[in-house]
Design a protein around this motif. Structure first.
Motif, PDB file in Angstrom:
ATOM      1  N   SER A  36      -4.113  -6.843   1.737  1.00 54.26           N
ATOM      2  CA  SER A  36      -3.202  -5.711   1.918  1.00 54.26           C
ATOM      3  C   SER A  36      -1.900  -6.161   2.571  1.00 54.26           C
ATOM      4  O   SER A  36      -0.837  -5.600   2.289  1.00 54.26           O
ATOM      5  N   SER A  37      -1.941  -7.193   3.412  1.00 54.78           N
ATOM      6  CA  SER A  37      -0.715  -7.704   4.040  1.00 54.78           C
ATOM      7  C   SER A  37       0.226  -8.303   3.004  1.00 54.78           C
ATOM      8  O   SER A  37       1.436  -8.090   3.055  1.00 54.78           O
ATOM      9  N   TYR A  38      -0.326  -9.058   2.066  1.00 61.02           N
ATOM     10  CA  TYR A  38       0.500  -9.688   1.033  1.00 61.02           C
ATOM     11  C   TYR A  38       1.111  -8.663   0.080  1.00 61.02           C
ATOM     12  O   TYR A  38       2.107  -8.939  -0.564  1.00 61.02           O
ATOM     13  N   LEU A  39       0.500  -7.481  -0.041  1.00 57.81           N
ATOM     14  CA  LEU A  39       0.980  -6.484  -0.997  1.00 57.81           C
ATOM     15  C   LEU A  39       1.839  -5.391  -0.367  1.00 57.81           C
ATOM     16  O   LEU A  39       2.319  -4.514  -1.072  1.00 57.81           O
ATOM     17  N   ARG A  40       2.020  -5.419   0.950  1.00 54.04           N
ATOM     18  CA  ARG A  40       2.876  -4.423   1.609  1.00 54.04           C
ATOM     19  C   ARG A  40       4.306  -4.540   1.098  1.00 54.04           C
ATOM     20  O   ARG A  40       4.773  -5.627   0.771  1.00 54.04           O
ATOM     21  N   ALA A  41       4.994  -3.419   1.084  1.00 56.66           N
ATOM     22  CA  ALA A  41       6.406  -3.424   0.673  1.00 56.66           C
ATOM     23  C   ALA A  41       7.216  -4.257   1.660  1.00 56.66           C
ATOM     24  O   ALA A  41       6.936  -4.275   2.850  1.00 56.66           O
ATOM     25  N   GLY A  42       8.183  -4.959   1.149  1.00 59.22           N
ATOM     26  CA  GLY A  42       9.042  -5.780   1.996  1.00 59.22           C
ATOM     27  C   GLY A  42       9.441  -7.050   1.275  1.00 59.22           C
ATOM     28  O   GLY A  42       9.017  -7.319   0.150  1.00 59.22           O
ATOM     29  N   SER A  43      10.226  -7.861   1.956  1.00 59.20           N
ATOM     30  CA  SER A  43      10.766  -9.059   1.320  1.00 59.20           C
ATOM     31  C   SER A  43       9.701 -10.130   1.076  1.00 59.20           C
ATOM     32  O   SER A  43       9.861 -10.964   0.200  1.00 59.20           O
ATOM     33  N   LEU A  76     -10.595  -2.408  -1.026  1.00 57.25           N
ATOM     34  CA  LEU A  76      -9.858  -1.671  -2.054  1.00 57.25           C
ATOM     35  C   LEU A  76      -9.049  -0.520  -1.453  1.00 57.25           C
ATOM     36  O   LEU A  76      -7.904  -0.281  -1.844  1.00 57.25           O
ATOM     37  N   THR A  77      -9.634   0.177  -0.483  1.00 57.91           N
ATOM     38  CA  THR A  77      -8.916   1.269   0.185  1.00 57.91           C
ATOM     39  C   THR A  77      -7.683   0.742   0.906  1.00 57.91           C
ATOM     40  O   THR A  77      -6.600   1.331   0.818  1.00 57.91           O
ATOM     41  N   ASP A  78      -7.824  -0.370   1.619  1.00 64.03           N
ATOM     42  CA  ASP A  78      -6.689  -0.972   2.332  1.00 64.03           C
ATOM     43  C   ASP A  78      -5.589  -1.393   1.363  1.00 64.03           C
ATOM     44  O   ASP A  78      -4.403  -1.182   1.629  1.00 64.03           O
ATOM     45  N   ILE A  79      -5.985  -1.989   0.240  1.00 67.89           N
ATOM     46  CA  ILE A  79      -4.989  -2.432  -0.737  1.00 67.89           C
ATOM     47  C   ILE A  79      -4.219  -1.239  -1.284  1.00 67.89           C
ATOM     48  O   ILE A  79      -2.990  -1.235  -1.320  1.00 67.89           O
ATOM     49  N   VAL A  80      -4.934  -0.204  -1.704  1.00 66.19           N
ATOM     50  CA  VAL A  80      -4.281   0.973  -2.287  1.00 66.19           C
ATOM     51  C   VAL A  80      -3.454   1.710  -1.238  1.00 66.19           C
ATOM     52  O   VAL A  80      -2.333   2.148  -1.508  1.00 66.19           O
ATOM     53  N   SER A  81      -3.951   1.831  -0.020  1.00 65.43           N
ATOM     54  CA  SER A  81      -3.248   2.561   1.041  1.00 65.43           C
ATOM     55  C   SER A  81      -1.980   1.856   1.510  1.00 65.43           C
ATOM     56  O   SER A  81      -0.991   2.510   1.843  1.00 65.43           O
ATOM     57  N   ALA A  85       3.389   2.452  -4.342  1.00 62.48           N
ATOM     58  CA  ALA A  85       2.730   3.246  -5.392  1.00 62.48           C
ATOM     59  C   ALA A  85       2.782   2.572  -6.755  1.00 62.48           C
ATOM     60  O   ALA A  85       1.942   2.841  -7.611  1.00 62.48           O
ATOM     61  N   SER A  86       3.706   1.669  -6.962  1.00 64.90           N
ATOM     62  CA  SER A  86       3.836   0.987  -8.252  1.00 64.90           C
ATOM     63  C   SER A  86       2.850  -0.168  -8.431  1.00 64.90           C
ATOM     64  O   SER A  86       2.788  -0.775  -9.494  1.00 64.90           O
ATOM     65  N   THR A  87       2.080  -0.479  -7.395  1.00 64.97           N
ATOM     66  CA  THR A  87       1.140  -1.594  -7.456  1.00 64.97           C
ATOM     67  C   THR A  87      -0.047  -1.240  -8.342  1.00 64.97           C
ATOM     68  O   THR A  87      -0.651  -0.183  -8.200  1.00 64.97           O
TER      69      THR A  87
END
Length: 146
Positions: A36-43, A76-81, A85-87
């Motif tokens: 979930s850290s790697y997929l968070r929005a940001g640079s 899965l919940t952490d990744i989606v949360s 939204a485009s992921t």
């Protein structure tokens, strides 16, 4: 970004120097939280996250299976949360793959003419059963946007 067991990383990533790799032996490791850290929005957001999380064999132990299922649900919940939204997430569950791969390698070695330990019909039956079990899997596409 690739996250998974060392052997899987060697087989699928190899010497690729552009991949960010994190070794994680199974879902019981705290390193699974890195997804979930790697997929968070940001640079620093990864454009592709490819992972292989091994689930320990419960061998009929329902409490171990329930714990594993709860951890998979949390991942899965952490990744989606935590992802934009485009992921788009593809989760594939393949039971018995490790055993089938192990037997496949043994089969190749033991069927070789130079091998002193042969491959019996019982071994072949076990291999075919493991291969059949591993061929079945479930795939889930998950997306927060429609």
């Amino acid at each position: 970004v690739c996250i998974g067991p060392n052997e899987w990383i060697r087989d699928h990533v190899g010497n690729c120097t552009t991949a960010n790799v994190l070794a994680c032996e199974n879902i019981m490791s705290s390193k699974v939280n890195a997804c979930s850290s790697y997929l968070r929005a940001g640079s620093r957001r990864a454009s592709l996250l490819w992972s292989n999380f091994l689930v320990p064999d419960s061998e009929g132990d329902s409490s171990c299976e329930a714990e594993s299922n709860a951890i998979v649900d949390k991942i899965l919940t952490d990744i989606v949360s935590n992802s934009p939204a485009s992921t788009l997430v593809l989760a594939v569950f393949q039971r018995g793959y490790g055993r089938a791969k192990q037997l496949y390698k043994q089969r190749g070695v033991r069927k070789d003419n130079r091998s002193t330990l042969g491959w019996s019909s019982e071994d072949e039956t076990e291999f075919l059963k493991a291969k059949e079990d591993a061929q079945n899997c479930e795939a889930l596409w998950i997306s927060a946007s429609i």
